[in-house]
Scaffold this motif. Structure first.
Motif, PDB file in Angstrom:
ATOM      1  N   ALA A 128       0.874  -1.272  -0.049  1.00  0.00           N
ATOM      2  CA  ALA A 128      -0.021  -0.059   0.161  1.00  0.00           C
ATOM      3  C   ALA A 128       0.984   1.223  -0.020  1.00  0.00           C
ATOM      4  O   ALA A 128       1.904   1.319   0.586  1.00  0.00           O
ATOM      5  N   VAL A 129       0.322   2.248  -0.357  1.00  0.00           N
ATOM      6  CA  VAL A 129       1.083   3.459  -0.445  1.00  0.00           C
ATOM      7  C   VAL A 129      -0.084   4.599   0.320  1.00  0.00           C
ATOM      8  O   VAL A 129      -1.196   4.468   0.307  1.00  0.00           O
ATOM      9  N   ILE A 130       0.768   5.546   1.083  1.00  0.00           N
ATOM     10  CA  ILE A 130      -0.134   6.554   1.973  1.00  0.00           C
ATOM     11  C   ILE A 130       0.300   7.763   1.157  1.00  0.00           C
ATOM     12  O   ILE A 130       1.344   8.177   0.905  1.00  0.00           O
ATOM     13  N   VAL A 131      -0.921   8.482   0.689  1.00  0.00           N
ATOM     14  CA  VAL A 131      -0.598   9.810   0.017  1.00  0.00           C
ATOM     15  C   VAL A 131      -1.330  10.850   1.176  1.00  0.00           C
ATOM     16  O   VAL A 131      -2.478  10.676   1.454  1.00  0.00           O
ATOM     17  N   VAL A 132      -0.375  11.997   1.247  1.00  0.00           N
ATOM     18  CA  VAL A 132      -0.992  12.882   2.221  1.00  0.00           C
ATOM     19  C   VAL A 132      -0.680  14.299   1.557  1.00  0.00           C
ATOM     20  O   VAL A 132       0.298  14.574   0.809  1.00  0.00           O
ATOM     21  N   GLY A 133      -1.943  15.179   1.877  1.00  0.00           N
ATOM     22  CA  GLY A 133      -1.573  16.537   1.161  1.00  0.00           C
ATOM     23  C   GLY A 133      -2.833  17.203   0.631  1.00  0.00           C
ATOM     24  O   GLY A 133      -3.970  16.375   0.175  1.00  0.00           O
ATOM     25  N   ALA A 134      -2.740  18.313   0.442  1.00  0.00           N
ATOM     26  CA  ALA A 134      -4.158  19.223   0.074  1.00  0.00           C
ATOM     27  C   ALA A 134      -4.622  18.958  -1.214  1.00  0.00           C
ATOM     28  O   ALA A 134      -5.807  19.023  -1.441  1.00  0.00           O
ATOM     29  N   ALA A 135      -3.775  18.540  -2.137  1.00  0.00           N
ATOM     30  CA  ALA A 135      -3.979  18.077  -3.342  1.00  0.00           C
ATOM     31  C   ALA A 135      -4.975  17.064  -3.684  1.00  0.00           C
ATOM     32  O   ALA A 135      -5.852  17.136  -4.654  1.00  0.00           O
ATOM     33  N   LEU A 136      -5.153  16.231  -2.582  1.00  0.00           N
ATOM     34  CA  LEU A 136      -6.233  15.252  -2.559  1.00  0.00           C
ATOM     35  C   LEU A 136      -7.525  15.815  -2.616  1.00  0.00           C
ATOM     36  O   LEU A 136      -8.534  15.127  -3.104  1.00  0.00           O
ATOM     37  N   THR A 137      -7.919  16.824  -2.178  1.00  0.00           N
ATOM     38  CA  THR A 137      -9.333  17.334  -2.044  1.00  0.00           C
ATOM     39  C   THR A 137      -9.600  18.664  -2.646  1.00  0.00           C
ATOM     40  O   THR A 137     -10.704  19.244  -2.612  1.00  0.00           O
ATOM     41  N   ALA A 138      -8.428  19.365  -2.988  1.00  0.00           N
ATOM     42  CA  ALA A 138      -8.501  20.633  -3.722  1.00  0.00           C
ATOM     43  C   ALA A 138      -9.340  20.890  -4.658  1.00  0.00           C
ATOM     44  O   ALA A 138      -9.584  20.060  -5.799  1.00  0.00           O
ATOM     45  N   SER A 139     -10.558  21.782  -4.817  1.00  0.00           N
ATOM     46  CA  SER A 139     -11.447  22.051  -5.711  1.00  0.00           C
ATOM     47  C   SER A 139     -11.260  23.623  -6.034  1.00  0.00           C
ATOM     48  O   SER A 139     -11.676  23.922  -7.343  1.00  0.00           O
ATOM     49  N   GLN A 140     -11.049  24.303  -5.123  1.00  0.00           N
ATOM     50  CA  GLN A 140     -10.759  25.698  -5.678  1.00  0.00           C
ATOM     51  C   GLN A 140      -9.267  26.314  -5.779  1.00  0.00           C
ATOM     52  O   GLN A 140      -8.784  26.249  -5.212  1.00  0.00           O
ATOM     53  N   PHE A 141      -9.170  26.179  -7.225  1.00  0.00           N
ATOM     54  CA  PHE A 141      -7.637  26.586  -7.594  1.00  0.00           C
ATOM     55  C   PHE A 141      -7.708  26.977  -9.270  1.00  0.00           C
ATOM     56  O   PHE A 141      -8.678  26.913  -9.930  1.00  0.00           O
ATOM     57  N   PRO A 142      -6.538  28.014  -9.547  1.00  0.00           N
ATOM     58  CA  PRO A 142      -6.824  28.673 -10.647  1.00  0.00           C
ATOM     59  C   PRO A 142      -6.219  27.376 -11.864  1.00  0.00           C
ATOM     60  O   PRO A 142      -5.602  26.403 -11.528  1.00  0.00           O
ATOM     61  N   ASP A 143      -6.871  27.692 -13.072  1.00  0.00           N
ATOM     62  CA  ASP A 143      -6.368  26.758 -14.133  1.00  0.00           C
ATOM     63  C   ASP A 143      -4.752  27.041 -14.183  1.00  0.00           C
ATOM     64  O   ASP A 143      -4.211  28.015 -13.801  1.00  0.00           O
ATOM     65  N   SER A 144      -4.223  25.739 -14.686  1.00  0.00           N
ATOM     66  CA  SER A 144      -2.746  25.846 -15.110  1.00  0.00           C
ATOM     67  C   SER A 144      -2.302  26.886 -15.992  1.00  0.00           C
ATOM     68  O   SER A 144      -3.061  27.136 -17.085  1.00  0.00           O
ATOM     69  N   HIS A 145      -1.224  27.422 -15.817  1.00  0.00           N
ATOM     70  CA  HIS A 145      -0.847  28.522 -16.923  1.00  0.00           C
ATOM     71  C   HIS A 145      -0.908  28.058 -18.219  1.00  0.00           C
ATOM     72  O   HIS A 145      -1.128  28.864 -19.217  1.00  0.00           O
TER      73      HIS A 145
END
Length: 247
Positions: A221-238
């Motif tokens: 198993a791998v453990i993934v930690v961080g805000a990216a897992l649930t982020a929904s409000q963010f700007p489009d990539s450049h």
């Protein structure tokens, strides 16, 4: 004659690369980790190929098999789970093959963290949320970690962190990271990513340990930690931004 280190992928047999599959089909000797590599891949080996499960062999015995085979004029497929570039013990095999004068090459594979991200349906690098991914592990019953690579130090960045070989120490992982990331930080544990028996556990640093214990996840198993897992409000990539200057 050549030893081909081949990334077998995270678990699903059809996630091996086309190049890896072709090399496997052309190598009369195949060394593989029986507990990690999908057995279906062995059907790609040529008829009469010598198949060697390395699960119960030590490093010197594994290298001896490679040296013997190449000495007989046979190519060797050395199947590694995931991708050989991380946590694969390829470096020490290469060192011994260099000393023995045996040529080798490396064919990359789909790493476990990429398969986990795919199963989660998430990008690990999200604009203005997380642009760095840390791949690491813990040191209990394994090679010691180098100075400065403890979880508390690495966690200070609050980057997306992926831990391999650490789910058995989920309580210690949480204790090391909670101060930097906060108890509400999202966490996912993906066991047996891409396999039919894949299991996904989602939670936060406050409750993920209990979920892991309840599910009985102990390995693969791998453990993934961080805000990216649930982020929904963010700007489009450049790259795709409507305000980006176009040539």
């Amino acid at each position: 004659m050549t030893v081909h280190f081949i990334g077998a992928g995270p678990g699903a047999a059809d996630l091996i690369t086309v190049r890896g599959q072709r090399l496997l089909a052309a190598s009369p000797v195949c060394l593989y980790a029986g507990s990690l590599v999908p057995p279906e891949l062995l059907s790609d080996c040529p008829p009469g190929a010598r198949l060697i499960d390395t699960a119960n062999l030590d490093l010197d015995q594994i290298v001896a098999e490679m040296v013997t085979a190449t000495g007989k004029g046979q190519d060797v497929a050395r199947l590694h789970s995931g991708d050989p570039s991380v946590f694969s013990a390829v470096a020490e095999q290469m060192r011994r093959l260099d000393a023995a004068g045996v040529p080798y090459d490396v064919t990359p594979g789909v790493p476990a963290f990429a398969a986990a991200a795919a199963s989660l349906g998430r990008e690990l690098t999200v604009p203005e949320v997380a642009q760095t991914v840390i791949l690491t592990r813990t040191a209990e019953r394994a090679t010691a970690m180098p100075p400065g690579e403890d979880l508390a130090t690495l966690g200070a960045s609050r980057a997306t962190m992926v831990l391999h070989l650490a789910v058995q120490r989920i309580d210690a992982v949480v204790a090391s990271l909670i101060e930097s990331y906060g108890a509400s930080c999202p966490v996912a544990v993906v066991a047996r990513a891409s396999r039919p028996d894949e299991l996904i556990l989602r939670g936060t640093l406050a409750d993920i340990a209990g979920r892991v214990h309840e599910a009985g996840v102990r390995r693969t198993a791998v453990i993934v930690v961080g805000a990216a897992l649930t982020a929904s409000q963010f700007p489009d990539s450049h790259l795709y931004s409507t305000t980006r200057a176009r040539p």
